[in-house]
Structure formats: C-alpha cells, structure tokens
Design an enzyme around this catalytic site. Structure first.
Site: not given
Length: 835
Positions: A372, A563-564, A569, A670, A674
């Site tokens: 992952h 998101k986290r 990110k 993911t 969405k």
C-alpha cells in the site's frame, strides 16, 4: 415526479405488507427486548428497535449463505486486515436488502424520523484511512459477487480517536464506540481460540516445541456483510482478547488474588485500541502483539474450517493439508498480517509434522500480499530482539526462510554480496531488523500494488531486486469503491437521475455508466445533474450551520480537501493557494469566483508537523472569515472529526476535489474515486489512481497540474532548491512572509516557524516546485465554474468514466488473477423461499 416516488427504484419498493410487518417487528423489539413501557423509550431505544428489525432480515440469509457454502464446499478467501473502517451499518444494510423505502414509511407511520434514528448509530471507526476503508469496500463487493469470503481483524474497543478542534488545535478524545452496545455483532464464544506469546523453544526428538508461553484467548465477534440484493450474507470476524480463567492462578495461593485479577487487563489490552498512525510505522511491542494475535487466531479458524468441510459430509474430516491452496486463499492487506507466513509454517511443520519443503509450497500457494505504500517511514521493520522475546519460534522460522531464500539468490547471482544484503529478510545495522515486506514477497505467490503507476514504481524501485528474480509474482490491482455506499446510499438523488436514463443494472455493473456519454449534450440531463448537486450543497450547508455553527454561501464553489493530514498529501500547497487567493481580494468583484474551501482530516497524535498544518489552516480561516472586504466570496473551514459518516455527506455536495500529492507518493487514493462518481471535478497531480481517472474520463475533463514522476526523480538527482522559487515568485514570497511574519498568528508571530523552516529548507514533498502550476490551474477552475453548463458537461464525462473504479471490478480481478475463484452475480434463494 415527486422526490419520494423518484427514489423508489434504487431504495427498494415499500409494499404494504412489508411496511405492516416492519411496524409489527419494530414494536415487538421495542417492547420485548428493550423497554417495557413505550412512553419512556428514548431515541436510542428506537434506533436499537429499528436496527434489530432490519437485522432480522439478515439472519435468515446469513444462516442460509453459510449452509450454501458448507454444501457446495467452494474455495474460500480470507482477507486479513488490521483495519476495517466500516462506518455505519443500518442504512447500508437497508440499501443492500432493498428495505430503505419500507423502513422509511414504517418509521414515518410510527411518528419517527428515520434520518434522526440513523444519526444515533456510532461509526465503527476501526481504521485510519484508505487502507481500512478499502477493506470495508472489498467485503461489500465480495458478498455482492457471491464469493465465499471472510474478513478477519481485531475488534478494537476504541477505534480511531474523535477529533476536537480547541482554539485551533487538534485535541484527541477516545472513541468509545461500544459504549451503548453494537446491535450488528454476534459473540461466538464457542469458537474462542488460544494465542501464545513469549516462552522458549525446545528442539526434541519428537520435533520442535514452543513451551512456557503466556496464553491469551481470542474471542470472535461476527458481523454480517450483505451482498447487494442477492441474499448472500458473508461474515466479518473480529477477535477480542480475553485473559484465560486460570490466569496467574499460582498468585492466588500466595495472597495475590486481587493483583492476579487486575493483571487480566494486560492480556486484554491487546484489543483495546487501534494504533492511529497512517503511513507511519511505530515499532511498539503491543502493536506486534496485535499483529500476531489476529494472525494466530485466524489461522486456527481457517484450518479448523478446512478440516471440517468436505462436500457437506459431517463424517469426513480432511486431514491431507496438501490440498489447502485449492480451498483457501489468504490475502494480506499490507504487511500488518505478514506473520501469517511464519505462523502457518509453524503449524504445518511443528504441529502437523509436514516436511519443510511441502509446508513452504502450501504457504506460498495460499498467501498473497498487497503493498500500500512506497514511503520508507511506512514500511514495517521489526527489531530482532523484540521478536526473540515475544515470538521466539517465529524468529527461528524467519531465519530459516531467509537462509533458504538467500541460498537461492546466491545461486542466481554468484558473488553478488550487495544484492544478498539488499534482498535479505534481515537488515543488519546497529539494530538488527526484520523487513516485513521482504517476508511477504518471499512467502507469497502474488504481490500487487494498488494503482497502475504504483505497481510500476514498486517494480522499478523498492522491490526491483525481487521483480528481477520473480517477475511473474508482480501484479497490479487498481483500487475501487463500492457504488452501494458511495452512490446509492449517500447520493440517492444522483443514483436515481442515472437510473432514469440507463436503468438500474449499473449498480452491479458500473461499466454501464459509459452509456451516460450519449447524454453529455442533453439539456434536460445536464439540468438534472446540476439540480441534484445544488440540492446536496444546500443540505450540506444546513448541516454545517446546525453542527458547526458556520454559515456558508451555497452558491459558492465547494472546494474540498479531505483525507489524513500528512506532508505528502500537501495540505500546505492548498494553504498557499488560499492565501494567494485571499491576497487578490481587492481585484474586481466580477473577476472573482466565490469559494468555500473545506479541509478535513485527522493528524496522528504524535505527528507534530501534521498538527501544525491543522493549526495553520484554522489560523488562515480566522483571518479570512472575519475580513469584511472578502465577505462570503471566500470562506475557509476546517471540518472537525472527518470520518466515514461525514464523508457520506460532504462528497455528494462537493464541486472540486483536491488530490494534490507529490507525484509518486500516493499509492492510489480512493477518496478521488468517490468524488468522481459523485460529480465533483478533480484538481490533481498525475499520481496514484488520478492517472487512470484522467484516462477514463479524458484528461481534458480533469484539472491536471504539476510535476510527473520522472520530473520528481530528475529533481531529486539535481537537488530541490526551495529558495529559488521563493525568490522568483512574488505571490509565493508574499504568502510565506505572511505566515512567517505573524500575519495569521498576531498573538504569536513565530507560531509557524517550524513549518516555514521545513518548507524552505527540508521539504521532501517539494511544495514550492508545484506552486506556480497549481495557482494557474486553480485560475482555470475558477474561470470554468462561471460557465455552469460547460462545468456540468465535464462532470458528466467524469461520472461516465468512473465505472472502472468500482470495487466489484477490483475484486473480480483479485478473484480471477490471484485467488483462482470465479465471481458470480447469481442470487441464492431467500430464507422464505422453498429451496
């Protein structure tokens, strides 16, 4: 057509008998199992009555599914994961059993509001982010595709913490999700299993024995997992740690009775709390205990079930374990369950007395590993000393696996000592460590990444040596999301507008969404899609006002980054855009596209930089939201306690989805899928699944910016110089000077000095390098948003292109290409049908 009538097809018909039965059962549960006097019933009593009423519809299907598997004796897949981020169960179950309309009508006739009752359910937050939510989507797809599948994990007493924002800072609160009980689980004490720790190893004439161990019992709790309208209900089995009754009994006799009882907690701590790190490895003994606990209990269950199943015959017991890979597939969700490999060897060699080579062949053909992440700080490397203390026999087995593995590599590459060092399962150094990813690769027949670009990166970089030796092992399985939860359930308006044009079959065959392309220029369809989005935005604006006491402009663009919180990110890149946008506040009104920028996500409690990023976002919001010149043209909101249930509300309401990681760092994502399915446009880098999204929808229908993977690699070779961008780009310099000069923290000028120093001098994720392109791309976003029709056409292209990103497609590929199983959309008979 009224909204209620419109939503009947995807929500299930509300037949008169159905509604009457539901009301009767609801009252029965309320009266007999919960409260004797309806006048004193609380909202929570009503929720439990409704949950139990819906659960009644699951139980018969659940029993029949397990009987069906027992008689047919199919191959079974075991998905082992330390995380299952399930969210809420009630509405999802109603959708999959086609009960939603009937329950809505029944509760309405009883004078109750179904949405209010649904809001009482706690999220099952047994995961951190993408990895745990993926596992939940996969369970839904495995049931919908008729696979005999079991999810195995830990029943954490406390899931991912609840996040509170206090004076702009993140504060963590324990998530006591089981406080009021959980109507969806069933304890199965008859399948309790012992798990051993510590002790020592004896090599005897009869074989190897692991003795003087401490025993903890694993108590299983089963949760039903219904497929979509096919009467199949699979099982998620989560283990809870229990101390054995004779725990430290010797202490009882010397007056230590009270202490002995109190010490039970030490054993039971194993399933107490989920480690809250996402993409970060923390080598704590308790975490290693959790990893072994789930694996040891699960493998006992797998072997028990394998031995007991044979063509439905109770007399016959399978003793020949050589056929195990024909009947069992084990998928390791990341390296967290890697101990399945040495544990299975221990069972086959020490307990079942198989020869090493035969046992190893069984293990490799049974296990498969999903990687992952490529971030080095996320890869699990356990200290050998810790292992030796906790799992002495497993350390011996890993050493033997490594010895044989290196012997093979040595023959293939004679004299290449450096390659042996790189490929060893044991990393030498000040502290000897076991590389769990290497263990997973050597002990599995398939290794997959989770998006095409990610699967290429692992072959080219971190696992290059292993790929050269066994190229056939390596595969790609691009992640997916379940369209049941992430469209039908959370966005029924859009699900219905689609169903009116192309029928309902797309819900289990998302490729059919391509049919929407013929409506791209259909004015009525464009209007319908835009209307659903506006209704979702109004609903979310009302939710924000009620729960967050924030008033926003529902006509503004909803620009969402959830998101986290993690440096890779790049929430910081978003912050720089907000500041730049804000600094242009004096530009003429007509040039301005109003935006509500919403950022949400949790920072791991020990991750200082991530916590500072949250503090910066809230500080920027304080200044921007109170500036009268800006008014409601720009609002910045930090969404507190982002979780599955909040995602289900915000994603259908979003216009713009921020997917802006440095190219080569996000394995897949993911959330991006969405947003795409729910009609938001993506601004993003060519990273993870964004690459395939751009392919499916047409790159011109996304806002792609920034460096690509080769550009990032070239910059790494050349060296990244943040100061050169700072000195060259005036808007970037202004924004950074405001952060460092205390413009956003007037009471503490140097509050953000650590963030500034990191961005200027040691930013691994190269925020400044993509700043200029990001700002230009955001200007394009603003310009297009002024043309609602053209914007909505791009939205339709995205929805039509999102079929590939169904978890049904992902799971079909796992089934056929890794597990050697065949998915099927056939229904089995409902419990009330004669067989």
């Amino acid at each position: 057509m009224s909204v209620v009538r419109k939503q009947i097809s995807v929500r299930g018909l509300a037949g008169v008998e159905n509604v009457a039965d539901l009301k009767t059962n609801f009252n029965r549960h309320l009266h007999f199992t919960l409260v004797k006097d309806r006048n004193v019933a609380t909202k929570r009593d009503y929720y439990f009555a409704l949950a139990n009423t819906v659960r009644d519809h699951l139980v018969g299907r659940w029993i029949r599914t397990q009987q069906h598997y027992y008689e047919k004796d199919p191959k079974r897949v075991y998905y082992i994961s330390l995380e299952f981020y399930m969210g809420r169960t009630l509405q999802n179950t109603m959708v999959n059993l086609a009960l939603e309309n009937a329950c809505d009508e029944a509760t309405y006739q009883l004078g109750l509001d179904m949405e209010e009752l649904q809001d009482i359910e706690e999220d099952a937050g047994l995961g951190n982010g993408g990895l745990g939510r993926l596992a939940a989507c996969f369970l839904d797809s495995m049931a919908t595709l008729g696979l005999a599948a079991y999810g195995y994990g830990i029943r954490y007493e406390f899931g991912i913490f609840n996040q509170k924002i206090v004076n702009g800072w993140q504060v963590e609160e324990a998530d006591d999700w089981l406080r009021y009980g959980n109507p969806w689980e069933k304890a199965r004490p008859e399948y309790m299993r012992p798990v051993h720790f510590y002790g020592r190893v004896e090599h005897t004439d009869e074989g190897v024995k692991w003795v003087d161990t401490q025993v903890v019992l694993a108590l299983p709790y089963d949760t039903p997992v219904p497929g979509y309208r096919n009467n199949i209900v699979n099982t998620m089995r989560l283990w809870s740690a229990k101390a054995p009754c004779d725990f430290n009994l010797k202490d009882f006799n010397v007056g230590g009775y009270i202490q002995a009882v109190l010490d039970r907690n030490l054993a039971e701590n194993i399933s107490r709390v989920l480690y809250p790190n996402d993409n970060f490895f923390e080598g704590k003994e308790l975490r290693l205990k959790q990893e072994y606990f789930v694996v040891a209990a699960t493998l006992q269950d797998i072997i028990r079930r394998f031995k007991a199943s044979k063509f439905g015959s109770t007399e016959f017991v399978r003793m020949d374990l050589s056929t195990l890979p024909e009947k069992v597939a084990i998928q390791l969700n990341d390296t967290h369950p890697a101990l399945a490999i040495p544990e299975m060897m221990r069972i086959l060699v020490d307990v079942e007395k198989l020869l090493w080579d035969q046992a190893w062949d069984i293990v490799v053909h049974t296990c498969a590993y999903t990687n992952h992440t490529v971030l080095p700080e996320a890869l699990e490397r356990w200290p050998v000393d810790l292992f030796h203390n906790l799992l002495p026999r497993h350390l011996e087995i890993i050493y033997e696996i490594n010895r044989r593995h290196l012997e093979r590599i040595g023959k293939l590459y004679p004299g290449d000592m450096d390659r042996l060092r790189r490929m060893s399962l044991i990393e030498e150094g000040n502290v000897k460590k076991i590389n769990m990813a290497h263990l997973c690769i050597v002990g599995s027949h398939a290794v997959n990444g989770v998006a095409r670009i990610h699967s290429e990166i692992i072959k080219d970089t971190i696992f290059k040596d292993f790929y050269e030796v066994d190229p056939d092992k390596f595969q790609n399985k691009t992640n997916g999301i379940t369209p049941r939860r992430w469209l039908v359930m959370c966005n029924p308006g859009l699900a219905e507008v689609i169903a009116e044009r192309i029928g309902e079959d797309y819900i289990v065959d998302m490729d059919q969404l391509k049919k929407l392309l013929k409506f791209v220029n259909d004015d009525a369809f464009i209007a319908d899609v835009a209307k659903v989005k506006q209704e979702n935005k109004l609903k979310f604006a009302a939710h924000l006002e009620e729960h967050y006491k924030v008033k926003i402009n529902p006509d503004s663009m909803f620009d969402v980054h959830v998101k986290r919180i993690h440096e890779y990110k790049r929430q910081l890149l978003n912050c720089l855009h907000i500041i730049t946008f804000y600094n242009r506040k004096n530009s003429p009104q007509k040039k301005w596209t109003p935006r509500t920028i919403m950022i949400g996500g949790k920072a791991a409690p020990g991750y200082h930089t991530a916590k500072m990023i949250i503090r910066l976002i809230t500080a920027i919001g304080d200044i921007v939201n109170n500036d009268p010149i800006v008014g409601d043209r720009l609002k910045v909101i930090f969404l507190e306690n982002y979780r599955v249930t909040l995602a289900e509300k915000i994603i259908p309401a979003s216009d713009l989805s921020e997917q802006i990681s440095t190219a080569g760092t996000e394995a897949s994502g993911t959330g991006n899928m969405k947003f795409m399915l729910n009609g938001a446009l993506t601004i993003g880098t060519m990273d993870g699944a964004n690459v395939e999204m751009a392919e499916e929808a047409g790159e011109e229908n996304l806002f792609i910016f920034g460096m690509r993977v080769p550009d990032v690699e070239a910059m790494d070779k050349k060296g990244y110089d943040a100061m050169s961008y700072y000195n060259r780009i005036p808007e970037l310099k202004q924004a950074m000077d405001q952060i460092s000069g205390g413009f956003f923290s007037p009471n503490q000028a140097d509050l953000f000095k650590d963030l500034v120093s990191m961005l200027m001098h040691h930013d691994r994720f190269k925020v400044f390098a993509d700043y200029e392109d990001y700002i230009k791309c955001q200007d394009k976003v603003s310009a297009l948003y002024k043309n609602p029709k053209e914007w909505t056409k791009k939205v339709i292209h995205n929805i039509a292109g999102s079929g590939k990103f169904s978890s049904d497609r992902t799971i079909s590929q796992y089934a056929r290409e890794i597990w050697d199983m065949e998915p099927s959309l056939e229904k089995i008979a409902a419990p009330d049908d004669p067989r």
